[in-house]
Design an enzyme around this catalytic site. Structure first.
Site, PDB file in Angstrom:
ATOM      1  N   SER A 268       0.891  -1.317  -0.095  1.00  0.00           N
ATOM      2  CA  SER A 268       0.163   0.016  -0.292  1.00  0.00           C
ATOM      3  C   SER A 268       0.897   1.018  -0.086  1.00  0.00           C
ATOM      4  CB  SER A 268      -0.683   0.332   1.407  1.00  0.00           C
ATOM      5  OG  SER A 268      -0.178  -0.016   1.789  1.00  0.00           O
ATOM      6  N   LYS A 269       0.532   2.177   0.408  1.00  0.00           N
ATOM      7  CA  LYS A 269       1.064   3.635  -0.525  1.00  0.00           C
ATOM      8  C   LYS A 269       1.996   3.576   0.652  1.00  0.00           C
ATOM      9  CE  LYS A 269       0.882   8.338  -1.302  1.00  0.00           C
ATOM     10  NZ  LYS A 269       1.206   8.567  -0.447  1.00  0.00           N
TER      11      LYS A 269
END
Ligand code: GLU
Length: 515
Positions: A268-269
């Protein structure tokens, strides 16, 4: 179909809802490799039917990213082709026509339910402890649609402009199968699929309808995309069947997920923020918040290194070879060698690839950049000197910008000396050795090279009866201010005789007085 069905035709079909994630770049890359390997075509289609999620600049970002990594589009958005336009929001009529056809053939229906009515249905289902509140073969009979309303009422509603959607009439009891090229047989029972909306009340198709209609019209032979789309694939098979296109349905290949660095869960970011690494190809400034997300390009990665790294995230050639140019990847690529298991995202590996590509970059190229960077700081560095610095440092760094960052030592005498090294190594012998070496340099007439410096130092120390091992670190300290660094003889050659002598004098002066 306007295209020869034997030719391999693949597409990259991003939605411009934000910056292209590195997983999207990998999807584009695998499509591209597959197309090139098979002498086929690579299409680009912009899937922008979800107008609420569009982000300004995202489309341009996608195009620039593909260009940067070297993925060439043969047909599609920005390139043109027989099925233009390739931006879905400009193809509304086409989808509409096919949705209407499905309604006429009894495979889809108009639904007029309001948001409140849908909510009420959801509540009823919840109260009845139904497994999932779905619009499906059972619940559709209690709702306001063209299956339950009279033909007249449907007609009146349509004519008076009542908002409606078109829903797919999913069969009640049927196994839907597909043979994914990576995952094998996937079987889903139709009761698991709800009556998906195909056309929305704003006149736009949903992703599912637009995607299938376009893949068909554009003659797509292989759908290569992320695993997150696997759950939608049975619905897509059903759509192909209902639209009468099952015999030319593309083959599916769902790519493995990209996993967090520790292998637990989807990348994920947030992982990127925490780990201090990029997961977008290019830097991206969010137009709403102004927040900046780092990019591989701006962080100093070479596009060839990123491509090589991404190719190995979920695929390998089945040999020990790791370094592949894009052309070599094309030759080596096959869907059979794509893994089923998720691919752990390891930024150290990306750095390693970059290091390898940097090593193979011609010195002249990197030297040019170094000269420019130095000039910006008012430092005059000759090309000859820059080439020597580059050839010495490029083995030691991962990124080109680190070469300049580590070049200080070649441009100026140390401003200070590492105290720990001073304490440990700057002693009587060291002072004697450095003095003798300085004198020997001063007396020497031959060209000052790494080789000659090495000989002079060896001879001087032998004559003085001092073991090299005891004083070399002190010599380095005097020349560079620190106890470790790149090859000292080459460093000497790069800084030159005059500078070397001055630095030794300075050290003798400053360190002798206890600085
Ligand atoms: N528009 C979809 C996406 O953004 C494409 C999925 C597909 O390739 O079918 O990923």
């Amino acid at each position: 179909m306007t295209t020869n069905s034997k030719e391999v035709r693949v597409r990259f079909a991003p939605s411009p809802t934000g910056p292209l994630h590195i997983g999207g770049v990998r999807t584009a890359l695998y499509n591209y490799l597959f197309a090139r390997k098979n002498g086929g075509k690579m299409l680009l289609r912009i899937e922008d039917t979800d107008q609420n999620r569009l982000v300004p600049g995202a489309e341009e970002y996608i195009l620039e990213s593909l260009k940067w990594v070297g993925i060439e589009i043969d047909e599609g958005h920005g390139k043109g082709g027989p099925q233009a336009p390739y931006r879905q929001s400009e193809r509304k009529e086409i989808y509409h026509e096919h949705a209407e056809r499905l309604v006429k053939e009894g495979k889809a229906y108009y639904a007029f339910d309001t948001a409140d009515e849908l909510e009420a249905m959801r509540k009823r289902m919840e109260e009845a402890n139904a497994p999932a509140a779905q619009y499906n073969s059972i619940t559709r009979l209690q709702m306001k649609n063209s299956l339950t309303l009279s033909a007249d009422e449907v007609k009146t509603r349509l004519e008076s402009g009542d908002p409606y959607v078109i829903r797919l009439k999913v069969p009640r009891k049927e196994d839907i199968r597909l043979n994914d090229l990576i995952r094998g047989w996937v079987v889903v029972h139709s009761s698991q699929i709800d009556d998906k909306v195909l056309m929305k009340s704003d006149g736009m198709p949903t992703y599912h309808l637009a995607n299938i209609v376009d893949d068909h019209l554009m003659g797509i032979t292989h759908v290569i995309r992320g695993e997150e789309w696997l759950p939608s694939a049975p619905l897509h098979v059903l759509l192909y069947r209902y639209l009468g296109w099952e015999s030319t349905m593309p083959q599916f290949a769902h790519l493995p997920l990209l996993l967090k660095p520790d292998g637990n869960g989807k990348l994920s970011k947030r992982d990127a923020d925490l780990g201090g690494f990029p997961i977008f190809p290019l830097q991206w400034t969010d137009p709403a918040s102004g927040q900046v997300a780092r990019g591989f390009r701006e962080d100093g990665y070479l596009s060839e290194a990123l491509v090589n790294f991404l190719a190995f995230l979920g695929w390998n050639p089945g040999t020990e070879q790791e370094l592949f140019t894009l052309d070599e990847l094309i030759q080596a690529f096959s869907l059979e060698n794509i893994h089923k298991a998720g691919a752990r995202f390891d930024i150290q590996k990306a750095k390693w690839f970059n290091h390898e590509y940097l090593r193979n970059t011609p010195n002249a190229e990197l030297a040019g950049t170094l000269v420019e960077q130095a000039a910006q700081d008012g430092i005059n560095c000759s090309v000859e000197k820059a080439e020597k610095i580059v050839s010495l440092l490029k083995e030691r760094v991962s990124f080109a910008h680190e070469i300049y960052q580590q070049s200080d030592v070649f441009f100026q005498a140390p401003a200070s000396y590492d105290a720990a090294v001073v304490t440990a190594k700057w002693n009587e012998d060291a002072i004697r050795a450095v003095t003798a070496i300085k004198d020997a340099f001063q007396a020497g007439n031959e060209a000052f090279t790494a080789e000659s410096a090495k000989t002079v130092i060896a001879e001087t120390l032998t004559a003085a009866g001092i073991k090299q091992g005891k004083v070399m670190q002190a010599l380095r300290l005097a020349l560079t201010g620190v106890g470790a660094g790149p090859d000292l003889m080459i460093t000497l050659e790069i800084i030159g005789k005059e500078d070397a002598i001055q630095r030794l004098e300075k050290a003798l002066r400053e360190l002798a007085t206890g600085n």
